[in-house]
Design a protein around this motif. Sequence first.
Motif, short mmCIF file in Angstrom:
data_model
loop_
_atom_site.label_atom_id
_atom_site.label_comp_id
_atom_site.label_asym_id
_atom_site.label_seq_id
_atom_site.Cartn_x
_atom_site.Cartn_y
_atom_site.Cartn_z
N LEU A 86 6.47 8.34 -0.12
CA LEU A 86 7.65 8.70 -1.07
C LEU A 86 6.93 9.29 -2.52
O LEU A 86 7.58 10.25 -3.06
CB LEU A 86 8.25 7.55 -1.47
CG LEU A 86 9.67 7.69 -2.14
CD1 LEU A 86 10.70 8.74 -1.36
CD2 LEU A 86 10.53 6.59 -2.37
N ALA A 87 5.87 8.72 -2.88
CA ALA A 87 5.16 9.14 -4.01
C ALA A 87 4.86 10.68 -4.16
O ALA A 87 4.96 11.26 -5.15
CB ALA A 87 4.10 8.38 -4.42
N ALA A 88 4.69 11.21 -3.13
CA ALA A 88 4.66 12.68 -3.07
C ALA A 88 5.91 13.79 -3.06
O ALA A 88 5.72 14.70 -2.86
CB ALA A 88 3.87 12.87 -1.87
N ALA A 143 13.36 13.89 -0.93
CA ALA A 143 13.77 12.63 -0.26
C ALA A 143 15.31 12.12 -0.60
O ALA A 143 15.59 12.14 -1.83
CB ALA A 143 12.79 11.51 -0.37
N LEU A 144 16.05 11.85 0.68
CA LEU A 144 17.28 11.27 0.11
C LEU A 144 17.25 9.72 0.96
O LEU A 144 17.05 9.62 2.03
CB LEU A 144 18.46 11.94 1.16
CG LEU A 144 19.87 11.68 0.64
CD1 LEU A 144 20.19 11.59 -0.94
CD2 LEU A 144 20.86 12.78 1.42
N LEU A 145 17.43 8.59 0.12
CA LEU A 145 17.38 7.49 0.33
C LEU A 145 18.55 6.71 0.36
O LEU A 145 19.71 7.03 -0.12
CB LEU A 145 16.43 6.74 -0.52
CG LEU A 145 14.82 7.30 -1.02
CD1 LEU A 145 14.31 6.57 -2.14
CD2 LEU A 145 14.20 7.59 0.07
N PHE A 146 18.53 5.42 1.08
CA PHE A 146 19.71 4.79 1.21
C PHE A 146 19.22 3.19 1.01
O PHE A 146 18.43 2.89 1.87
CB PHE A 146 20.51 4.67 2.50
CG PHE A 146 21.67 4.14 2.75
CD1 PHE A 146 22.98 4.26 1.95
CD2 PHE A 146 21.72 2.97 3.37
CE1 PHE A 146 24.03 3.38 2.14
CE2 PHE A 146 22.87 1.87 3.45
CZ PHE A 146 23.93 2.26 2.96
N PHE A 169 15.40 0.69 1.31
CA PHE A 169 14.08 0.96 2.25
C PHE A 169 13.41 2.22 1.66
O PHE A 169 13.99 3.01 1.15
CB PHE A 169 14.80 1.72 3.44
CG PHE A 169 13.74 2.45 4.34
CD1 PHE A 169 12.87 1.44 5.26
CD2 PHE A 169 13.81 3.64 4.69
CE1 PHE A 169 11.94 1.94 5.96
CE2 PHE A 169 12.74 4.45 5.46
CZ PHE A 169 11.74 3.59 6.12
N ARG A 170 11.87 2.20 1.72
CA ARG A 170 11.17 3.13 0.86
C ARG A 170 10.30 3.76 2.00
O ARG A 170 9.40 3.16 2.61
CB ARG A 170 10.38 2.45 -0.02
CG ARG A 170 11.14 2.13 -1.21
CD ARG A 170 11.78 2.97 -2.03
NE ARG A 170 12.68 2.53 -2.98
CZ ARG A 170 14.31 2.36 -2.79
NH1 ARG A 170 14.69 2.49 -1.59
NH2 ARG A 170 14.70 1.87 -3.72
#
Length: 335
Positions: free
Chosen positions: A273-275, A262-265, A268-269
Motif C-alpha cells: 500500500l505504501a507504494a 488503491a480503493l480500500l474498505f 484491511f490493508r
Amino acid sequence: MNDHGSIGLSEATRTTSRLAADADGIAEAARLLGAGQVVAIPTETVYGLGADASDPKAVAAIYAAKDRPRFNPLISHLPDAASARREGVFDESASALAEAFWPGPLTLVLPVAAGGSVCDLARAGLPSVALRVPGDLVAREVLSRVGRPIAAPSANRSGRVSPTSAEHVLGDLDGRIAAVLDGGPCPIGIESTVIACLGGQPRLLRPGGITREELRRVLGVDPVFAASDEGRPIGPGLLASHYAPRAAVRLDAELVSAGEAALLFGAFRPDGLAAATAVENLSLASDLAEAAAQLFEMLRRLDASGAATIAVAPIPSKGLGEAINDRLSRAAAPR
Ligand code: TXA
Ligand code: MG
C-alpha cells in the motif's frame, strides 16, 4: 425544435446554467423541462439527466448529450405512486413493492398501461416501462410541477462513472445541457434497484439502493436475478463495462503494485500500500451505506490521480455490498 433541444454541433457551444435548489431554481428547472429541454436533476441515488418522457425529441436530446451509442430504455420519474399508476400496470408484487419503497431508490419495470404517456423512444420500443418515484424532495417538487413523467438516465457521458454531485455533472456535460439543478451530494450514491414485475415471479434486473434482504422482506421470496431474457439482455444497464473510470480497475486486490491507486474498505490493508500513488477508503468503519455514497466520488478522485490502474480491496457482498460489487465488476470489465 428549439435551440436547447436540437441535436448537432451547436450542442457543444451552449452555456449550462447552474440552478440553486430553491423555489426559483426549482421553478426554472420545471419550466425548462416543460419546454422540452434537458436538465440534470438531483435524486437520492445519483443525478439524473432529465427530459420530458412523453416527447421523443426531448428524449433524443438526452442521448445526444450523453453521447450514448444506442437507445437503452430509460427510467421515467414521477412525483407519486398515483401518477405512476397511470403509466404502468401494477400486479400484486409491484403494488407491495411500491407501497414499501416509494418514494425511494426502487425502479419497477411494468407492462405499459393503456393511455400511458411515456413515448416509445424512452422505452426503447419495449412493451414495458421503468417507473420510479424518487425520495429526493427537490426532485419530486420538480416532477410535480412539470406534471409529466421525466425520463432520466444517470447524468454522465456514456460509459463514465455516475455523478453524485453537480460538479460531476458539469465535469461531463457542461455546455451540452440547458441546466443542472444543484441539490448537493446524493445521499445514497448508487443507482436504484431495478425489478421487473411482468407476470410470474419478480425479477431483479439491477442491484441498487434497495437491498436483496429488503426485497425479500416484502416479497416473501428472493427475487430471481435475471440479467437476461432468452439470452437477450433485458436490462441493458447490466451490460459489462458500463461504469468505467479511465483507469483500469482490478478487484479483490490483496496487493497493490507500484504506480497503482488503491480503493480500500474498512481496516484491511493490502500489501504494498505504501507504494500506491493515491489511496481512498470507502468506509473506515466498514459501513456499506457510507461506502455506496462515496463509491463514484472516490473512483473519480483516484482516476484523476492519473494512475493507470485502481486496485480495489475486497468488499463483502451482503446488503448494499451487492450493488457496490456489481458496479465495480462492470468498471473492471474488459473494454
Ligand atoms: O437511480 C437511478 O435509477 C438513476 C436515477 C437518475 O434515477 N437512473 C438510472 O437510469 O440509473 P439508467 O438509464 O442509467 O438505468 C436504467 C436501468 C437500466 O439498467 C435499464 O436497462 C433498465 O433501467 N430499464 C429501463 N427500462 C427497462 C425496461 N423496459 N426493461 C428492462 N430494463 C429496463
Ligand atoms: Mg447510468
